[in-house]
Design an enzyme around this catalytic site. Structure first.
Site, PDB file in Angstrom:
ATOM      1  N   ASN A   9      44.564  38.087  35.916  1.00  0.00           N
ATOM      2  CA  ASN A   9      45.647  38.972  35.479  1.00  0.00           C
ATOM      3  C   ASN A   9      45.788  40.045  36.552  1.00  0.00           C
ATOM      4  OD1 ASN A   9      47.309  40.826  34.273  1.00  0.00           O
ATOM      5  ND2 ASN A   9      45.910  41.347  32.592  1.00  0.00           N
ATOM      6  N   TRP A  10      46.792  39.882  37.392  1.00  0.00           N
ATOM      7  CA  TRP A  10      46.939  40.790  38.542  1.00  0.00           C
ATOM      8  C   TRP A  10      47.470  42.159  38.142  1.00  0.00           C
ATOM      9  CZ3 TRP A  10      49.531  37.066  42.691  1.00  0.00           C
ATOM     10  CH2 TRP A  10      48.597  36.062  43.032  1.00  0.00           C
ATOM     11  N   LYS A  11      47.932  42.282  36.913  1.00  0.00           N
ATOM     12  CA  LYS A  11      48.521  43.548  36.439  1.00  0.00           C
ATOM     13  C   LYS A  11      49.594  44.021  37.423  1.00  0.00           C
ATOM     14  CE  LYS A  11      44.367  44.318  33.812  1.00  0.00           C
ATOM     15  NZ  LYS A  11      43.423  45.238  33.177  1.00  0.00           N
ATOM     16  N   HIS A  95      48.312  41.826  25.525  1.00  0.00           N
ATOM     17  CA  HIS A  95      47.255  42.495  26.295  1.00  0.00           C
ATOM     18  C   HIS A  95      47.097  43.924  25.764  1.00  0.00           C
ATOM     19  CE1 HIS A  95      45.080  44.431  29.521  1.00  0.00           C
ATOM     20  NE2 HIS A  95      44.653  43.220  29.843  1.00  0.00           N
ATOM     21  N   GLU A  97      46.750  46.659  27.144  1.00  0.00           N
ATOM     22  CA  GLU A  97      47.582  47.668  27.810  1.00  0.00           C
ATOM     23  C   GLU A  97      48.999  47.670  27.232  1.00  0.00           C
ATOM     24  OE1 GLU A  97      46.636  46.474  31.825  1.00  0.00           O
ATOM     25  OE2 GLU A  97      44.589  47.150  31.476  1.00  0.00           O
ATOM     26  N   GLU A 167      39.122  40.521  24.538  1.00  0.00           N
ATOM     27  CA  GLU A 167      38.932  41.558  25.550  1.00  0.00           C
ATOM     28  C   GLU A 167      38.616  42.882  24.874  1.00  0.00           C
ATOM     29  OE1 GLU A 167      41.087  40.408  29.423  1.00  0.00           O
ATOM     30  OE2 GLU A 167      42.561  41.383  28.158  1.00  0.00           O
ATOM     31  N   GLY A 173      38.442  47.137  32.860  1.00  0.00           N
ATOM     32  CA  GLY A 173      38.608  48.009  34.015  1.00  0.00           C
ATOM     33  C   GLY A 173      37.595  49.137  34.085  1.00  0.00           C
ATOM     34  N   SER A 212      35.915  43.382  32.715  1.00  0.00           N
ATOM     35  CA  SER A 212      34.956  43.548  33.804  1.00  0.00           C
ATOM     36  C   SER A 212      34.128  42.295  34.083  1.00  0.00           C
ATOM     37  CB  SER A 212      34.050  44.758  33.547  1.00  0.00           C
ATOM     38  OG  SER A 212      34.832  45.947  33.455  1.00  0.00           O
ATOM     39  N   GLY A 233      40.731  40.736  35.505  1.00  0.00           N
ATOM     40  CA  GLY A 233      41.628  41.732  36.072  1.00  0.00           C
ATOM     41  C   GLY A 233      41.213  42.070  37.494  1.00  0.00           C
ATOM     42  N   GLY A 234      40.450  43.151  37.640  1.00  0.00           N
ATOM     43  CA  GLY A 234      40.054  43.662  38.957  1.00  0.00           C
ATOM     44  C   GLY A 234      39.531  42.590  39.910  1.00  0.00           C
TER      45      GLY A 234
HETATM   46  P1  PGA Z   1      39.238  43.763  34.142  1.00  0.00           P
HETATM   47  O1  PGA Z   1      40.586  43.428  33.304  1.00  0.00           O
HETATM   48  O2  PGA Z   1      38.657  42.432  34.550  1.00  0.00           O
HETATM   49  O3  PGA Z   1      39.719  44.573  35.313  1.00  0.00           O
HETATM   50  O4  PGA Z   1      38.347  44.515  33.226  1.00  0.00           O
HETATM   51  C1  PGA Z   1      40.645  42.356  32.406  1.00  0.00           C
HETATM   52  C2  PGA Z   1      41.986  42.344  31.735  1.00  0.00           C
HETATM   53  O5  PGA Z   1      42.520  43.420  31.423  1.00  0.00           O
HETATM   54  O6  PGA Z   1      42.566  41.267  31.483  1.00  0.00           O
END
Ligand code: PGA
Length: 250
Positions: A9-11, A95, A97, A167, A173, A212, A233-234
Site C-alpha cells: 500500500n504505497w499510500k 483502510h 486512514e 491492521e 506506521g 509495521s 505500507g512503509g
Molecule cells: P505500515 O502500513 O506497514 O507502514 O505500518 C500498513 C498499512 O497501513 O497498510
C-alpha cells in the site's frame, strides 16, 4: 492451503520517476518469487503507469480506495469501472486512514465493499482496533462490528473471493508490530467469526496482517496458522524491502 498474498500500500507517496523505478524493481525481483501472490496499490494517478509496467508479470495492481458511486457528478471520485478498466485486480476498502481521517463509517465501507465485489474486483477489506480500543479490551468486538456491517450488506457469503486485512491501528506506521501471538489470536477470531456464517468461505479467505510488517518480522508473522500474508505500507516503498517481505511468504 491458502496461498499467501503480499500487497504493498504505497499510500500518498512517490513521483512519476520514483514510481517507475520502484515498480521496475519489484517486477524484476518478483520473477524469482513463487507460491506467493504479489500486488501493489499505487495512488490513483500512477495506476496507468504501474499497470503498464506490470503487464505480463506476476505482480498485480490494486487501488487504495473506490467511490461508493458508479458514475456521474461526484467531483474527485474514482469509480470501480475506471479502476477495473485500468487492469486492477484488487481494491482496498476501509483502510483505517480512510475511516479515521475521512470519516468513513462501517456502512460506507460496506457500500464500497459491495461496489467492488459486484464489479468482479477483489476487495481488500481492512479492519482493526485503535490503541484505546485494545486497552479497553474490545478488539474482538470492534473487528466483529466492522465485519458484520459487510454481512448486513452482502449476506452470509459476503467474503467469498475477497481478502481481509487485519491492521491494528496502533501498529500502522508506528514501528510497533503486533506480536505474532497477538496477531494470530485476532486472525483466528476473525476466521471463526466468518465461519459462523459459512465455514467453507472462512477456511478459504486470505486474512492479511498489516502494521509495521517488514523484512525482519515478516517470516514469523506469516508463519502463524491464520496469517495469510501482509498489507505493507512503509516497507513497500523500497523494492528490496518489499521483495524480502514477499520472499518471507514462500
Ligand atoms: P505500515 O502500513 O506497514 O507502514 O505500518 C500498513 C498499512 O497501513 O497498510
Amino acid at each position: 492451503m491458502r496461498t499467501p498474498l503480499v500487497a504493498g500500500n504505497w499510500k500518498m507517496n512517490g513521483s512519476r520517476a520514483s514510481v517507475k523505478e520502484l515498480i521496475n524493481g519489484v517486477v524484476d525481483g518478483a520473477k524469482a518469487i513463487n507460491g506467493v501472490e504479489i500486488a501493489v496499490c499505487p495512488p490513483f494517478i500512477f495506476i496507468a503507469d504501474v499497470a503498464a509496467a506490470t503487464q505480463g508479470s506476476n505482480v498485480a495492481v490494486g487501488s487504495q480506495d473506490v467511490s461508493t458511486e458508479l458514475k456521474g457528478a461526484f467531483t474527485g471520485e474514482t469509480s470501480i469501472e475506471m479502476i477495473k478498466d485500468f487492469g486492477c485486480k484488487y481494491a482496498i476498502v476501509g483502510h483505517s486512514e480512510r475511516r479515521t481521517l475521512y470519516g468513513e463509517s462501517d456502512e460506507i465501507v460496506a457500500e464500497k465493499f459491495t461496489v467492488v465485489k459486484n464489479a468482479g474486483v477483489i476487495p481488500v477489506f481492512c479492519i482493526g482496533e485503535t490503541l484505546q480500543e485494545r486497552e479497553q479490551g474490545v478488539t474482538e468486538e470492534v473487528c466483529a462490528r466492522q465485519i458484520d456491517a459487510v454481512f448486513a450488506a452482502q449476506g452470509d457469503n459476503a467474503f467469498e473471493g475477497s481478502v481481509i486485512a487485519y491492521e491494528p491501528v496502533w501498529a500502522i506506521g508506528t514501528g510497533k508490530t503486533a506480536s505474532p501471538e497477538q496477531a494470530q489470536a485476532v486472525h483466528a477470531f476473525i476466521r471463526a467469526h466468518i465461519a459462523k456464517r459459512n465455514a467453507d468461505i472462512a477456511e478459504k479467505v486470505q486474512i492479511l496482517y498489516g502494521g509495521s510488517m517488514n523484512p525482519a518480522n515478516a517470516r514469523e508473522l506469516m508463519g502463524q496458522t491464520d496469517i495469510d500474508g501482509g498489507l505493507i505500507g512503509g516497507a513497500s516503498l523500497k523494492a528490496d524491502d518489499f521483495l524480502a517481505v514477499c520472499a518471507a511468504g514462500q
